[in-house]
Design an enzyme around this catalytic site. Structure first.
Site, PDB file in Angstrom:
ATOM      1  N   ASP A  51      11.031  -4.343  21.428  1.00 22.29           N
ATOM      2  CA  ASP A  51      12.351  -4.856  21.037  1.00 22.29           C
ATOM      3  C   ASP A  51      12.360  -6.376  21.018  1.00 22.29           C
ATOM      4  O   ASP A  51      12.913  -7.002  20.105  1.00 22.29           O
ATOM      5  CB  ASP A  51      13.423  -4.351  22.017  1.00 22.29           C
ATOM      6  CG  ASP A  51      13.499  -2.837  22.071  1.00 22.29           C
ATOM      7  OD1 ASP A  51      13.197  -2.205  21.044  1.00 22.29           O
ATOM      8  OD2 ASP A  51      13.855  -2.296  23.130  1.00 22.29           O
ATOM      9  N   THR A  54      -2.241   3.387  -8.033  1.00 19.17           N
ATOM     10  CA  THR A  54      -3.311   4.180  -8.637  1.00 19.17           C
ATOM     11  C   THR A  54      -2.751   5.389  -9.365  1.00 19.17           C
ATOM     12  O   THR A  54      -3.226   5.757 -10.448  1.00 19.17           O
ATOM     13  CB  THR A  54      -4.306   4.630  -7.546  1.00 19.17           C
ATOM     14  OG1 THR A  54      -4.790   3.481  -6.846  1.00 19.17           O
ATOM     15  CG2 THR A  54      -5.477   5.375  -8.153  1.00 19.17           C
ATOM     16  N   GLY A  72       2.006   3.925  -4.989  1.00 19.05           N
ATOM     17  CA  GLY A  72       1.668   4.703  -6.173  1.00 19.05           C
ATOM     18  C   GLY A  72       1.056   3.915  -7.305  1.00 19.05           C
ATOM     19  O   GLY A  72       1.168   4.314  -8.468  1.00 19.05           O
ATOM     20  N   HIS A 110      18.155   2.957  28.716  1.00 14.90           N
ATOM     21  CA  HIS A 110      17.638   1.989  27.751  1.00 14.90           C
ATOM     22  C   HIS A 110      18.029   2.397  26.326  1.00 14.90           C
ATOM     23  O   HIS A 110      18.590   1.585  25.561  1.00 14.90           O
ATOM     24  CB  HIS A 110      16.106   1.900  27.876  1.00 14.90           C
ATOM     25  CG  HIS A 110      15.463   0.913  26.960  1.00 14.90           C
ATOM     26  ND1 HIS A 110      14.963  -0.290  27.383  1.00 14.90           N
ATOM     27  CD2 HIS A 110      15.219   0.946  25.619  1.00 14.90           C
ATOM     28  CE1 HIS A 110      14.458  -0.956  26.369  1.00 14.90           C
ATOM     29  NE2 HIS A 110      14.594  -0.212  25.269  1.00 14.90           N
ATOM     30  N   GLU A 111      17.740   3.645  25.951  1.00 14.26           N
ATOM     31  CA  GLU A 111      18.040   4.096  24.592  1.00 14.26           C
ATOM     32  C   GLU A 111      19.553   4.205  24.361  1.00 14.26           C
ATOM     33  O   GLU A 111      20.039   3.912  23.264  1.00 14.26           O
ATOM     34  CB  GLU A 111      17.357   5.437  24.320  1.00 14.26           C
ATOM     35  CG  GLU A 111      15.833   5.412  24.393  1.00 14.26           C
ATOM     36  CD  GLU A 111      15.222   4.390  23.450  1.00 14.26           C
ATOM     37  OE1 GLU A 111      15.838   4.089  22.403  1.00 14.26           O
ATOM     38  OE2 GLU A 111      14.138   3.868  23.762  1.00 14.26           O
ATOM     39  N   PRO A 124       0.831  -1.211   0.000  1.00 16.55           N
ATOM     40  CA  PRO A 124       0.000   0.000   0.000  1.00 16.55           C
ATOM     41  C   PRO A 124       0.864   1.258   0.000  1.00 16.55           C
ATOM     42  O   PRO A 124       1.919   1.307   0.626  1.00 16.55           O
ATOM     43  CB  PRO A 124      -0.799  -0.121   1.314  1.00 16.55           C
ATOM     44  CG  PRO A 124      -0.751  -1.568   1.670  1.00 16.55           C
ATOM     45  CD  PRO A 124       0.554  -2.083   1.162  1.00 16.55           C
TER      46      PRO A 124
END
Length: 630
Positions: free
Chosen positions: A519, A228, A226, A442-443, A223
């Site tokens: 994660d 259409t 492009g 964490h990040e 989906p």
């Protein structure tokens, strides 16, 4: 004009029939009940008794029916009665004269009696047969047996556009306003469609050599890529009529309606040839036919009619059928054979070069500041569709307006990327200092594990700002170039990066949180694909243990092995994930001091760039900073 006048006449006839039916219903049911509520019924003997007592004041006699209506009393005390004349009562007139009552008789003519008989008895039959004839004529026309369909008007039409009408929207090619220059990132698909455009523009060149244009082309892809837009571009380039309809519009409750719509669609196309028919989401009506009990007669009849029309029309007239789907595996084999959909054109997600071209195309409609780096944005958006990229440019323009600027900046576009991928910044969510610290570690854990890997996906941004998608933060990586092949080692590195957040929580705080749920899901999915589909398991080797479901709709895989083997697959997946987790823990232990330094810096600033992150990570301070014992 003649067609409009005919519609008006039919509408007027219908309204007259409805009005006449209403009058007869009122005359037959309502008026007698009202009158019966005011006129009292009495016997003939009681009537004669009241005449002899001189209570009757006025008498009316209907000689054709023998009905007598008489009144007693006067003024407010008057009452009206009804009775029936006793046959051969010659004394009635003398009694009425003796009582002093006034009386009169109504003697209708024979012609009036006949007309009344006809009105009462024959008019309803005439109305019923007339309405049935008109409805039958209307249905025949709607089903395509007797010319085009018409509406009765006034809300009495049967279905949108009439029963059996295709409902396809016709647009002249030049009115679509779209050409191939409005499509970016799909060069291969455009090249495949350019030959169809050439045939529609110059059919004589192909006829001279004996070649024929493909009857149909199937656009296949995820989906938003492009499909259409490409179909409209073909019509715009060839400047031919464009009939657009969705597959769901063929599906009806009554058997035969969908097939009638297919016939009408191709009939219109033959009248306007050369032209293009575009059927969006063709899988709705083109699903594989089932020989079992769970069949859908209406859908199968519609599909059979579509197959017959595509196989029967004269392609030299220039009718091309384009269809789009993201579920090609569900289509009937007869629909995909040569002679119907001759070409299958992949419309895949754009690559790095394609994403950059799409961003530049949509940025052409927006006022931009000079020096915007679209290549950097393209590297940050792997897997984005053309619709996603268009939305990012629009979100950037909206943000520029909110910020009071007249031009879109690089910052606006980068923030719009975050908005489309992770959602808007969530202002209502306020993390406590401890939660904010956990999310920062964490990040940072993700980022450090990613940075020390050799997977060539550097960190471009780290943030701990909560988003409306539910994420409390995220680490963004940007590929340096487009990757088409992935090794077993690179997949294992990805699993390790995904385990970096949970590993940081365990290493620093000694406990686990729910923040690693997404994660874990992603890591498990990669490990399972390695075992069941990619042949990257030492235990099973090059053995396919599952079938992939629709890849265009994000479908996973389905195991095709025995229960015992499925248990072994689970064990192998668990081993791969645990190996990634161990790698992440080992990496963070080796970079413990940098983990503290970057996490505290991130907690303070909330969002840092990849450049800031790498500067801190690579900086040699010459001493170990003092942090509490983990």
């Amino acid at each position: 004009m003649e067609m409009d006048n005919k519609k008006k006449r039919q509408s007027m006839i219908l309204y007259l029939i409805i009005a006449a039916a209403a009058v007869i219903a009122l005359r037959t049911f309502l008026f007698p009940s009202i009158m019966n509520g005011q006129i009292q019924e009495t016997s003939y003997s009681e009537f004669l008794g009241m005449v002899d007592k001189k209570e009757v004041k006025q008498v009316k006699l209907d000689t054709s029916t023998g009905d007598i209506t008489f009144t007693t009393g006067s003024g407010m005390d008057s009452k009206e009665f009804h009775t029936t004349l006793w046959p051969n009562d010659d004394s009635l007139v003398k009694r009425l004269q003796d009582s002093g009552a006034t009386f009169s008789a109504q003697i209708p003519s024979q012609s009036a009696n006949m007309l009344l008989y006809l009105l009462i008895n024959l008019l309803p039959l005439i109305m019923i047969f007339g309405g049935a004839w008109l409805l039958n004529r209307r249905l025949k026309k709607a089903m395509g047996e007797d010319g085009p369909s018409m509406n009765f008007g006034g809300g009495f039409g049967l279905g949108a556009g009439g029963l059996g009408r295709s409902g396809a929207k016709e647009v002249k090619g030049e009115e679509t306003g779209i050409t191939f220059s409005d499509v970016a990132g799909q060069d291969e698909a455009k090249e495949s469609l350019e030959e169809i455009v050439s045939f529609l523009e110059h059919p004589e060149k192909y006829a001279a050599i004996g070649a024929r244009c493909p009857r149909g082309a199937l656009l296949v892809g995820p989906p938003g890529t492009g499909k259409t837009l490409l179909a409209k571009a073909v019509a715009g380039e060839a400047k031919v009529p464009f009939f657009s309809i969705s597959g769901s519009e063929f599906v009806e409750m009554f058997v035969g309606r969908g097939a009638a719509k297919v016939r009408d669609l191709f009939k219109q196309a033959k009248e306007k040839a050369p032209c293009i028919i575009f059927i969006d989401e063709i899988d709705t009506v083109g699903k594989k036919r089932d020989a079992g009990l769970n069949t859908n007669d209406e859908r199968e009849q519609t599909l059979n009619q579509l197959l017959a029309e595509m196989d029967g029309f004269d392609n030299h007239k220039g009718i091309v059928v384009l269809a789009a789907t993201n579920r090609p595996d569900s289509l009937d084999a007869a629909l995909l054979r040569p002679g119907r959909f001759d070409r299958r054109i992949p419309v895949e997600l754009p690559d790095l070069t394609g994403r950059e071209a799409i961003l530049k195309l949509h940025a052409g409609d927006v006022k931009m500041e000079g020096g915007v780096d679209f290549a950097a944005v393209a590297r940050q958006t792997p897997g984005a569709s053309g619709a996603d990229l268009a939305n990012m440019i629009n979100e950037a323009a909206l943000r520029a307006v909110r910020m009071g600027r007249t031009r879109v900046t690089q910052t606006d576009i980068e923030e719009s990327v975050d908005t489309v991928i992770a959602g808007e910044k969530k202002k209502s969510t306020v993390l406590s200092e401890h939660e904010k610290e956990v999310v920062a570690y964490h990040e940072t854990g993700h980022a450090i594990v990613a940075a020390v890997q050799d997977g060539k996906a550097p960190v471009s941004k780290i943030t701990i700002v909560p988003r409306t998608s539910g994420a409390l933060g995220f680490t963004m990586q940007a590929e340096e170039d487009e990757r088409y092949l992935t090794t077993r080692e690179e997949y294992k590195q990805r699993i390790a990066v995904l385990c970096g957040g949970r590993a940081a929580e365990e290493l620093i705080f000694g406990h686990m949180t729910s923040g690693a749920a997404n994660d874990i899901e992603k890591a498990t999915k990669i490990a399972r694909a390695m075992v069941t589909q990619l042949g990257m398991s030492e235990r099973f080797g090059m053995m396919a243990l599952g079938e992939s479901r629709n890849r265009y709709l994000g479908g996973g895989s389905e195991l095709t092995c025995s229960e015992g083997t499925a248990r072994d697959v689970d064990e192998e997946v668990k081993t791969l994930v645990e190996e990634g987790h161990s790698t992440a823990l080992k990496t963070l232990r080796e970079n413990r001091f940098k983990l503290h330094e970057i996490a505290h810096y991130l907690q303070k600033k909330e969002t840092i760039t990849g450049e800031e992150f790498m500067n801190i990570l690579n900086r040699d301070d010459g001493f170990a900073p003092r942090y509490p014992q983990e």
